[in-house]
Design an enzyme around this catalytic site. Structure first.
Site, PDB file in Angstrom:
ATOM      1  N   GLU A 293       1.418  -9.535   1.609  1.00  0.00           N
ATOM      2  CA  GLU A 293       0.522  -9.375   0.469  1.00  0.00           C
ATOM      3  C   GLU A 293      -0.919  -9.522   0.955  1.00  0.00           C
ATOM      4  OE1 GLU A 293       0.041 -11.622  -3.864  1.00  0.00           O
ATOM      5  OE2 GLU A 293       0.460 -12.798  -2.059  1.00  0.00           O
ATOM      6  N   LYS A 352       2.816  -5.540  -8.516  1.00  0.00           N
ATOM      7  CA  LYS A 352       3.313  -6.880  -8.847  1.00  0.00           C
ATOM      8  C   LYS A 352       3.356  -7.056 -10.358  1.00  0.00           C
ATOM      9  CE  LYS A 352       2.352 -11.739  -7.665  1.00  0.00           C
ATOM     10  NZ  LYS A 352       1.396 -12.622  -6.952  1.00  0.00           N
ATOM     11  N   CYS A 404       5.225 -12.620  -3.420  1.00  0.00           N
ATOM     12  CA  CYS A 404       4.716 -13.994  -3.415  1.00  0.00           C
ATOM     13  C   CYS A 404       5.212 -14.814  -4.606  1.00  0.00           C
ATOM     14  CB  CYS A 404       3.189 -13.966  -3.355  1.00  0.00           C
ATOM     15  SG  CYS A 404       2.438 -15.547  -2.891  1.00  0.00           S
TER      16      CYS A 404
END
Length: 532
Positions: A293, A352, A404
Site C-alpha cells: 500500500e 479500498k 491494510c
C-alpha cells in the site's frame, strides 16, 4: 453541698459509627485493581509476544470479579478491564499525532467492554454461565466491529491467538468461534477453581455445576484439536512463485512530494535489484510481484514520470506487479491497488472499501477542527470507498486483496475468497507507526486469516514487517523493519472453502442470539425475584 451529676444511660445514645480501617478500605479496591490488572494480562497475551495462553487467566480473573455483581459495579469493573487491555494495546495510534486521539479512542472502545461487563455479571447467576458469558463477550466484539464509524475490530480475542492451540477453530467459524472458545475456556478455568474451593470447604458440590465447569474448560481445547484436519498446506490448484517487495521509506528531511517520489523509487529499485538476482540465477523467476500500500502515492495515471518508473520495474522483473497507489478520479481520492502488466500497463484496479476513520477520512470534521485544527490538516481530503471485492487475475493465480486496515474486518477478507481468490495479499503501509507493536498485531491478523480461509497470505509492507504466511498460519519468510528487502517463494494455490468461509456471518449471529437469550433469561429471573 455536693452536686451529683445525673447518670446517663449510654444505651439511649445513638451508637457512634466506627470509621473503616485502612485495611478495609484497601480491600474494597481489590476488585477494581484485579479488573484493571487482568486487562493488562490480556494485553500481554497479544503479539509481538507469544504468550497467548495468558488470555485464559485474564478471563478467569474477570469472571471472578464480575460474578454476582450489580450492574453499576459491573459497569465500572468492565470499564477498568477495558482500559487495562486497550490502553497499552492501542498506544501506537498516538505515535504520530500525540496522546489525544489514542486516549479518546480507548475511552470510547472501553465503553463496549464496560457494557459487556454488565452482561457477564447478569448471566453469571445462570446455570452454565460460562457459555452465556463467553457469548456476551463475542456480542460485544460484534458491536465494536460495526459502530461507531463502521467499527474498529482491533483487539478481537482471536487476533491474539495466532500462536495458540485454539487457532484451528478459525477454520470452523472464523474469529467469532475462535474468540468464543478462548473466552469460554477462561471463564471455565475460574468456574473449575470456584467449584473446587467449594468442595474443599463443604465437601459437597453439585454434580451438574461441576460437570459444566469442567466441560467449559476442556471442550474448547478438544474442539480445537479436532479442527486441526481443516488446516492444510496442500496445493490444490498448483503453485505460484510470488515476490514480495519491501522498498522501505526515507526518514525525515524530505518535503512531501520528494518523500512520495522517494518511496516509489525505493520500491522500483528493490524490484530491479531482485531482477538482477533472477537473471544471475540466485532466485527463481516470480510469476507476479506484490508491492505494498502507498508504494506509489504519486498517481501514475496522472503523472507520466511515475508510470515510467513502474513500467521500467515491471519490464525488468518480467512479471506483473500489484502497485499500491493514491489515485484521484472524478474529484475523489482512492486508496487503490493497480495490476501493472509489463506489456499492457495498468489492467485492473481495486479500491479500498474499508477506509480508516481519522486516518483516511475524518468523521465530525468541523467538530474536530474546532478542538485541534492540526488533526484536520493531516486528513485534508477524505478518501472515497470502493464498492467491489478485489481479486486480481495473474493468469494461473487469482489473488484476493485486503488492503491494510481491511484485514481486521471479517467480511473484507472473506468475500475475496468467495469471489475466487486462491491466495490473499494484505498490502500495508505501517511506516507512520514507527517500530510500535502495530505491525506485529496486524501480522497476527493475517495469520488468523490464513487459517480461517485456508489460503496463503502475503503481507507486503513499505517499511516492514513483510511476510509470506502459509495456509496453516506459520510464517515461512519475513523481513526486518525499516530495511529494503524482498521475499520470493513458491506457494500453494487453493480453491476449497473452509466451514468458516462457507458459513460467513452465521456463527457470529448465532453467538449474538445466545448472548441475547442469556441476558433476557437473567433479566426475567431478576424481575421474578423482585416480585416474590
Amino acid at each position: 453541698m455536693t452536686v451529683t451529676a445525673p447518670s446517663v444511660d449510654r444505651q439511649d445514645e445513638p451508637e457512634a459509627k466506627a470509621s473503616p480501617s485502612w485495611g478495609a478500605r484497601l480491600l474494597r479496591l481489590v476488585p477494581a485493581a484485579a479488573a484493571a490488572l487482568s486487562g493488562v494480562l490480556l494485553y500481554v497475551s497479544f503479539p509481538p509476544r507469544t504468550l497467548w495462553w495468558l488470555a485464559l487467566p485474564a478471563f478467569a480473573v474477570l469472571g471472578r470479579v464480575l460474578r454476582g455483581r450489580g450492574w453499576k459495579a459491573a459497569l465500572g469493573l468492565g470499564y477498568l478491564f477495558g482500559l487495562g487491555f486497550l490502553l497499552p494495546l492501542l498506544v501506537w495510534t498516538g505515535v504520530e499525532v500525540g496522546p489525544g486521539p489514542w486516549l479518546a479512542l480507548v475511552a470510547i472502545e472501553a465503553v463496549f467492554v464496560a457494557l459487556v461487563g454488565v452482561g457477564v455479571a447478569a448471566v453469571s447467576k445462570l446455570p452454565a454461565w460460562p457459555v452465556w458469558a463467553a457469548a456476551v463477550w463475542i456480542a460485544g466484539e460484534a458491536a465494536r466491529a460495526r459502530v461507531p464509524f463502521h467499527g474498529f475490530p482491533w483487539g478481537k480475542i482471536a487476533f491474539g491467538q495466532a500462536d495458540g492451540v485454539f487457532l484451528p477453530l478459525a477454520a470452523v467459524g472464523g474469529t467469532p468461534v475462535l474468540g468464543f472458545a478462548v473466552v469460554l475456556c477462561g471463564f471455565g478455568l475460574y468456574d473449575v477453581v470456584r467449584v473446587g474451593l467449594e468442595w474443599r470447604r463443604t465437601r459437597r458440590v453439585r454434580r451438574p455445576a461441576a460437570a459444566i465447569a469442567l466441560l467449559s474448560l476442556v471442550l474448547p481445547v478438544v474442539a480445537a484439536l479436532a479442527a486441526r484436519p481443516l488446516v492444510s498446506d496442500e496445493a490444490e490448484d498448483g503453485t505460484a512463485t510470488v515476490a514480495v517487495i519491501q522498498g522501505n521509506v526515507p526518514r525525515l528531511g524530505l518535503e512531501f512530494n520528494a518523500q512520495r517520489r522517494a518511496v516509489l523509487d525505493y520500491h522500483a529499485r528493490e524490484t530491479e535489484r531482485l531482477a538482477s538476482e533472477v537473471e544471475a540465477g540466485k532466485v527463481p523467476q516470480p510469476d507476479f510481484v506484490l508491492w505494498p500500500e502507498n508504494s506509489s502515492d504519486i498517481d501514475p495515471f496522472a503523472n507520466a514520470d511515475a508510470a515510467a518508473v513502474i513500467d521500467r520495474a515491471a519490464r525488468a522483473i518480467g512479471a506483473p506487479i500489484s502497485v499500491g497507489g493514491v489515485i484521484e478520479r472524478d474529484g475523489k481520492l482512492y486508496n487503490e491497488q493497480i495490476l501493472w502488466d509489463p506489456d499492457k500497463g495498468a489492467t485492473q484496479t481495486y479500491d479500498k472499501r474499508q477506509v480508516q476513520p481519522f486516518g483516511e477520512y475524518l468523521p465530525l470534521r468541523s467538530l474536530i477542527g474546532a478542538v485541534n485544527d492540526t488533526w484536520t490538516s493531516m486528513v485534508h481530503q477524505d478518501f472515497s470507498r470502493g464498492s467491489e471485492p478485489g481479486v486480481f487475475d495473474f493468469g494461473d493465480a487469482q489473488v484476493g486483496l485486503a488492503t491494510c486496515y481491511e484485514a481486521a474486518f471479517d467480511w473484507a477478507v472473506r468475500d475475496t475468497v468467495t469471489h475466487g481468490a486462491q491466495m490473499i495479499s494484505v498490502p500495508s503501509n505501517n511506516a507512520t507507526f514507527d517500530r510500535s507493536e502495530m505491525t506485529y498485531q496486524q501480522l497476527a491478523m493475517s495469520r488468523v486469516r490464513a487459517v480461517e480461509h485456508s489460503r496463503t497470505v502475503t503481507v507486503p509492507v513499505t517499511s516492514g514487517v513483510s511476510a509470506i504466511i502459509m495456509p496453516d498460519g506459520t510464517i515461512s519468510q519475513k523481513t526486518g523493519m525499516f530495511v529494503a528487502d524482498s521475499l520470493v517463494q513458491e506457494v500453494p494455490l487453493r480453491s476449497s472453502q473452509t466451514p468458516a468461509t462457507r458459513l460467513g456471518i452465521l456463527p457470529e449471529i448465532a453467538l449474538v442470539l445466545v448472548a441475547a437469550g442469556g441476558v433476557g433469561w437473567a433479566i426475567a429471573v431478576g424481575v421474578r425475584g423482585r416480585r416474590v
